[in-house]
Motif scaffolding. Structure first.
Motif, PDB file in Angstrom:
ATOM      1  N   ALA A 180       1.246  14.724   2.044  1.00 20.72           N
ATOM      2  CA  ALA A 180       2.433  13.969   1.643  1.00 20.72           C
ATOM      3  C   ALA A 180       2.044  12.528   1.366  1.00 20.72           C
ATOM      4  O   ALA A 180       1.068  12.031   1.926  1.00 20.72           O
ATOM      5  N   ALA A 181       2.821  11.857   0.512  1.00 19.59           N
ATOM      6  CA  ALA A 181       2.571  10.458   0.194  1.00 19.59           C
ATOM      7  C   ALA A 181       3.883   9.726  -0.018  1.00 19.59           C
ATOM      8  O   ALA A 181       4.876  10.310  -0.487  1.00 19.59           O
ATOM      9  N   HIS A 182       3.858   8.443   0.332  1.00 19.75           N
ATOM     10  CA  HIS A 182       5.041   7.585   0.188  1.00 19.75           C
ATOM     11  C   HIS A 182       4.645   6.361  -0.631  1.00 19.75           C
ATOM     12  O   HIS A 182       3.677   5.680  -0.309  1.00 19.75           O
ATOM     13  N   ASP A 183       5.381   6.100  -1.676  1.00 16.93           N
ATOM     14  CA  ASP A 183       5.063   5.003  -2.570  1.00 16.93           C
ATOM     15  C   ASP A 183       5.157   3.659  -1.854  1.00 16.93           C
ATOM     16  O   ASP A 183       5.905   3.495  -0.899  1.00 16.93           O
ATOM     17  N   TRP A 184       4.421   2.672  -2.363  1.00 14.42           N
ATOM     18  CA  TRP A 184       4.379   1.359  -1.717  1.00 14.42           C
ATOM     19  C   TRP A 184       5.643   0.570  -1.931  1.00 14.42           C
ATOM     20  O   TRP A 184       6.029  -0.258  -1.112  1.00 14.42           O
ATOM     21  N   SER A 185       6.321   0.798  -3.047  1.00 11.97           N
ATOM     22  CA  SER A 185       7.450  -0.053  -3.428  1.00 11.97           C
ATOM     23  C   SER A 185       8.792   0.537  -3.044  1.00 11.97           C
ATOM     24  O   SER A 185       9.810   0.126  -3.576  1.00 11.97           O
ATOM     25  N   TYR A 211       0.819  -1.207   0.000  1.00 18.82           N
ATOM     26  CA  TYR A 211       0.000   0.000   0.000  1.00 18.82           C
ATOM     27  C   TYR A 211       0.854   1.257   0.000  1.00 18.82           C
ATOM     28  O   TYR A 211       1.810   1.377   0.783  1.00 18.82           O
ATOM     29  N   ALA A 212       0.487   2.179  -0.883  1.00 15.15           N
ATOM     30  CA  ALA A 212       1.007   3.530  -0.765  1.00 15.15           C
ATOM     31  C   ALA A 212       0.340   4.174   0.439  1.00 15.15           C
ATOM     32  O   ALA A 212      -0.857   3.949   0.684  1.00 15.15           O
ATOM     33  N   MET A 213       1.095   4.971   1.166  1.00 13.98           N
ATOM     34  CA  MET A 213       0.575   5.618   2.372  1.00 13.98           C
ATOM     35  C   MET A 213       0.670   7.134   2.222  1.00 13.98           C
ATOM     36  O   MET A 213       1.628   7.650   1.634  1.00 13.98           O
ATOM     37  N   ALA A 214      -0.307   7.824   2.763  1.00 14.30           N
ATOM     38  CA  ALA A 214      -0.343   9.269   2.599  1.00 14.30           C
ATOM     39  C   ALA A 214      -0.893   9.941   3.844  1.00 14.30           C
ATOM     40  O   ALA A 214      -1.544   9.306   4.681  1.00 14.30           O
ATOM     41  N   TRP A 215      -0.622  11.223   3.916  1.00 12.54           N
ATOM     42  CA  TRP A 215      -1.202  12.089   4.945  1.00 12.54           C
ATOM     43  C   TRP A 215      -1.989  13.196   4.246  1.00 12.54           C
ATOM     44  O   TRP A 215      -1.513  13.793   3.276  1.00 12.54           O
ATOM     45  N   PHE A 216      -3.176  13.426   4.760  1.00 13.64           N
ATOM     46  CA  PHE A 216      -4.016  14.532   4.331  1.00 13.64           C
ATOM     47  C   PHE A 216      -4.344  15.352   5.575  1.00 13.64           C
ATOM     48  O   PHE A 216      -4.147  14.907   6.704  1.00 13.64           O
TER      49      PHE A 216
END
Length: 122
Positions: free
Chosen positions: A49-54, A32-37
């Motif tokens: 911000a978002a962080h890729d899953w891989s 899962y990609a993870m993000a903050w809103f």
């Protein structure tokens, strides 16, 4: 049952720092990609911000780039948001979100946490 639980919010003076954490359960975190809103009072929810899953790229909104850092620890099923040089306009409820194998800067995430309040005083 999928759960995303945020923690680390609070009251801080302008110029200070906070570190938000989000613990995920019920998902294969590495996929899962993870993000903050965030959503300020009377405002629409916006991407932070978002962080890729891989282990790929990270993305930031222009308003936080250079001040906030997103990171993840797949061994602990956690994603973090280190927030430095906080400003009163950063005051909002911050939400953690997860999306299956695709990073995004829009609201199209599969799962959401309940949010944690961040208040920055001037």
């Amino acid at each position: 049952q999928v759960q995303l639980v945020e923690s680390g919010g609070g009251l801080v003076q302008a110029g200070g720092s906070l570190r938000l954490s989000c613990t995920a359960s019920g998902i294969t975190f590495r996929s899962y990609a993870m993000a903050w809103f965030r959503q300020g009072l009377g405002k629409e929810r916006e991407f932070v911000a978002a962080h890729d899953w891989s282990g790929g790229p990270t993305y930031y909104s222009g308003s936080v780039r250079g001040r906030f850092t997103i990171s993840r620890d797949s061994a602990k099923n956690k994603v973090y948001l280190q927030m430095n040089s906080l400003k009163p306009e950063d005051t909002a409820v911050y939400y953690c979100a997860a999306r299956w194998r695709e990073i995004a800067t829009t609201n199209d995430y599969d799962y959401w946490g309940q949010g944690t309040q961040v208040t920055v005083s001037s």
